[in-house]
Design a protein around this motif. Structure first.
Motif, PDB file in Angstrom:
ATOM      1  N   LEU A 189       0.670  -1.269  -0.051  1.00 51.63           N
ATOM      2  CA  LEU A 189      -0.091   0.009   0.098  1.00 51.63           C
ATOM      3  C   LEU A 189       0.615   1.138   0.250  1.00 51.63           C
ATOM      4  CD1 LEU A 189      -2.651  -1.096   2.615  1.00 51.63           C
ATOM      5  CD2 LEU A 189      -3.285  -0.525   0.215  1.00 51.63           C
ATOM      6  N   ILE A 190       2.164   1.147   0.339  1.00 57.74           N
ATOM      7  CA  ILE A 190       2.674   2.388   0.438  1.00 57.74           C
ATOM      8  C   ILE A 190       4.127   2.338  -0.426  1.00 57.74           C
ATOM      9  CG2 ILE A 190       4.402   3.647   2.104  1.00 57.74           C
ATOM     10  CD1 ILE A 190       1.332   3.791   2.661  1.00 57.74           C
ATOM     11  N   LEU A 191       5.057   1.343  -0.175  1.00 58.98           N
ATOM     12  CA  LEU A 191       6.317   1.250  -0.933  1.00 58.98           C
ATOM     13  C   LEU A 191       6.441   1.521  -2.316  1.00 58.98           C
ATOM     14  CD1 LEU A 191       8.604  -0.983   1.203  1.00 58.98           C
ATOM     15  CD2 LEU A 191       8.569   1.339   1.194  1.00 58.98           C
ATOM     16  N   PRO A 192       5.567   0.777  -3.092  1.00 67.41           N
ATOM     17  CA  PRO A 192       5.506   0.921  -4.572  1.00 67.41           C
ATOM     18  C   PRO A 192       5.455   2.279  -5.074  1.00 67.41           C
ATOM     19  CG  PRO A 192       4.092  -0.992  -3.978  1.00 67.41           C
ATOM     20  CD  PRO A 192       4.479  -0.107  -2.695  1.00 67.41           C
ATOM     21  N   ALA A 193       4.551   3.130  -4.348  1.00 64.99           N
ATOM     22  CA  ALA A 193       4.462   4.488  -4.982  1.00 64.99           C
ATOM     23  C   ALA A 193       5.358   5.355  -4.255  1.00 64.99           C
ATOM     24  CB  ALA A 193       2.734   4.991  -4.033  1.00 64.99           C
ATOM     25  N   ALA A 194       5.724   5.051  -2.933  1.00 64.42           N
ATOM     26  CA  ALA A 194       6.758   5.882  -2.361  1.00 64.42           C
ATOM     27  C   ALA A 194       8.145   5.635  -3.084  1.00 64.42           C
ATOM     28  CB  ALA A 194       6.742   5.598  -0.676  1.00 64.42           C
ATOM     29  N   LEU A 195       8.426   4.779  -3.448  1.00 61.27           N
ATOM     30  CA  LEU A 195       9.624   4.388  -4.210  1.00 61.27           C
ATOM     31  C   LEU A 195       9.743   4.522  -5.786  1.00 61.27           C
ATOM     32  CD1 LEU A 195      10.949   1.432  -2.174  1.00 61.27           C
ATOM     33  CD2 LEU A 195      11.610   3.612  -1.820  1.00 61.27           C
ATOM     34  N   ASP A 196       8.436   4.521  -6.065  1.00 57.62           N
ATOM     35  CA  ASP A 196       7.992   4.869  -7.722  1.00 57.62           C
ATOM     36  C   ASP A 196       8.621   3.579  -8.510  1.00 57.62           C
ATOM     37  OD1 ASP A 196       7.086   5.961  -9.782  1.00 57.62           O
ATOM     38  OD2 ASP A 196       8.611   7.153 -10.490  1.00 57.62           O
ATOM     39  N   ILE A 197       8.318   2.504  -7.638  1.00 57.76           N
ATOM     40  CA  ILE A 197       8.695   1.242  -8.442  1.00 57.76           C
ATOM     41  C   ILE A 197       7.171   0.365  -8.407  1.00 57.76           C
ATOM     42  CG2 ILE A 197       9.880  -0.932  -8.274  1.00 57.76           C
ATOM     43  CD1 ILE A 197      12.197   0.600  -6.591  1.00 57.76           C
ATOM     44  N   ALA A 198       6.888   0.279  -9.834  1.00 59.37           N
ATOM     45  CA  ALA A 198       5.503  -0.387  -9.889  1.00 59.37           C
ATOM     46  C   ALA A 198       4.279   0.189  -9.043  1.00 59.37           C
ATOM     47  CB  ALA A 198       5.645  -2.068  -9.770  1.00 59.37           C
ATOM     48  N   PRO A 199       4.133   1.433  -9.152  1.00 60.33           N
ATOM     49  CA  PRO A 199       3.153   1.954  -8.280  1.00 60.33           C
ATOM     50  C   PRO A 199       1.653   1.419  -8.651  1.00 60.33           C
ATOM     51  CG  PRO A 199       3.671   3.527  -9.780  1.00 60.33           C
ATOM     52  CD  PRO A 199       4.846   2.729  -9.833  1.00 60.33           C
ATOM     53  N   ILE A 200       1.388   0.868  -9.685  1.00 57.64           N
ATOM     54  CA  ILE A 200       0.096   0.276  -9.990  1.00 57.64           C
ATOM     55  C   ILE A 200      -0.137  -0.784  -9.005  1.00 57.64           C
ATOM     56  CG2 ILE A 200       1.081  -1.630 -11.354  1.00 57.64           C
ATOM     57  CD1 ILE A 200      -2.301   0.148 -11.816  1.00 57.64           C
ATOM     58  N   MET A 201       0.954  -1.257  -8.033  1.00 56.38           N
ATOM     59  CA  MET A 201       0.711  -2.334  -6.985  1.00 56.38           C
ATOM     60  C   MET A 201      -0.210  -1.723  -6.122  1.00 56.38           C
ATOM     61  SD  MET A 201       1.585  -5.026  -8.166  1.00 56.38           S
ATOM     62  CE  MET A 201       1.379  -6.001  -6.741  1.00 56.38           C
ATOM     63  N   VAL A 202      -0.381  -0.218  -5.628  1.00 59.70           N
ATOM     64  CA  VAL A 202      -1.050   0.086  -4.661  1.00 59.70           C
ATOM     65  C   VAL A 202      -2.464  -0.162  -4.926  1.00 59.70           C
ATOM     66  CG1 VAL A 202      -1.783   2.340  -3.585  1.00 59.70           C
ATOM     67  CG2 VAL A 202       0.680   1.796  -4.032  1.00 59.70           C
ATOM     68  N   PRO A 203      -3.087   0.011  -6.089  1.00 62.10           N
ATOM     69  CA  PRO A 203      -4.689  -0.238  -6.108  1.00 62.10           C
ATOM     70  C   PRO A 203      -4.659  -1.818  -6.302  1.00 62.10           C
ATOM     71  CG  PRO A 203      -3.593   0.855  -8.033  1.00 62.10           C
ATOM     72  CD  PRO A 203      -2.874   0.876  -7.190  1.00 62.10           C
ATOM     73  N   VAL A 204      -3.757  -2.431  -6.685  1.00 62.61           N
ATOM     74  CA  VAL A 204      -3.878  -3.824  -6.699  1.00 62.61           C
ATOM     75  C   VAL A 204      -3.705  -4.510  -5.359  1.00 62.61           C
ATOM     76  CG1 VAL A 204      -2.734  -5.836  -7.601  1.00 62.61           C
ATOM     77  CG2 VAL A 204      -2.811  -3.987  -9.436  1.00 62.61           C
ATOM     78  N   THR A 205      -2.855  -3.830  -4.525  1.00 61.93           N
ATOM     79  CA  THR A 205      -2.860  -4.543  -3.100  1.00 61.93           C
ATOM     80  C   THR A 205      -4.194  -3.891  -2.427  1.00 61.93           C
ATOM     81  OG1 THR A 205      -0.467  -3.984  -2.939  1.00 61.93           O
ATOM     82  CG2 THR A 205      -1.883  -4.034  -1.184  1.00 61.93           C
ATOM     83  N   ALA A 206      -4.806  -2.811  -2.741  1.00 56.97           N
ATOM     84  CA  ALA A 206      -6.050  -2.214  -2.224  1.00 56.97           C
ATOM     85  C   ALA A 206      -7.322  -3.310  -2.591  1.00 56.97           C
ATOM     86  CB  ALA A 206      -6.364  -0.876  -2.380  1.00 56.97           C
ATOM     87  N   THR A 207      -7.218  -3.597  -3.834  1.00 60.52           N
ATOM     88  CA  THR A 207      -8.286  -4.655  -4.239  1.00 60.52           C
ATOM     89  C   THR A 207      -8.181  -6.012  -3.518  1.00 60.52           C
ATOM     90  OG1 THR A 207      -8.383  -3.387  -6.412  1.00 60.52           O
ATOM     91  CG2 THR A 207      -9.189  -5.899  -6.325  1.00 60.52           C
ATOM     92  N   CYS A 208      -6.760  -6.605  -3.342  1.00 59.19           N
ATOM     93  CA  CYS A 208      -6.714  -7.780  -2.822  1.00 59.19           C
ATOM     94  C   CYS A 208      -6.958  -7.622  -1.408  1.00 59.19           C
ATOM     95  CB  CYS A 208      -5.032  -8.095  -2.833  1.00 59.19           C
ATOM     96  SG  CYS A 208      -4.733  -8.581  -4.354  1.00 59.19           S
TER      97      CYS A 208
END
Length: 127
Positions: free
Chosen positions: A62-81
């Motif tokens: 929920l935090i690191l992908p966007a904070a590090l700008d590495i695969a930020p799409i993982m934030v909404p994917v994680t939220a969906t999971c």
């Protein structure tokens, strides 16, 4: 909107971190004695630990992908999971008649839905 989404992700990540740490590191017998922990007696230690690790991964996702700008799409994917995880939690707590915990899981589900919608639709990360 961006700030609200970051705050929501931070709150949900904190919840996931706390829940994941307890399920991963606290003995199952001790969890079973806590309010809302009755389900752990029937789930088995392996299942409880697996859920704990998934929650720890959710806190990271929920935090690191966007904070590090590495695969930020993982934030909404994680939220969906997380939404799927909370549906399972609500069903489990319903089986044990733990309605206040169902309501809490529903609140977490709504928060995750806000993050998923916000990052998929309203304000996705630039990619």
């Amino acid at each position: 909107m961006n700030l609200a989404l970051w705050i929501a992700a931070g709150i949900l990540a904190t919840v996931a971190l706390a829940g994941g740490a307890s399920k991963t590191f606290v003995p199952t017998e001790k969890l079973a004695a806590q309010p809302g922990g009755q389900w752990t007696e029937q789930a088995g230690t392996g299942a409880v630990r697996t859920l704990g690790i998934l929650e720890l991964l959710a806190a990271i996702g929920l935090i690191l992908p966007a904070a590090l700008d590495i695969a930020p799409i993982m934030v909404p994917v994680t939220a969906t999971c997380w939404i799927v995880l909370m549906l399972g939690a609500m069903i489990t707590h319903r089986r044990f008649g733990e309605y206040p915990f169902m309501a809490l899981n529903f609140a977490y589900l709504l928060l995750a839905a806000f993050i998923a919608w916000g990052r998929f639709v309203a304000e996705p990360f630039a990619g």
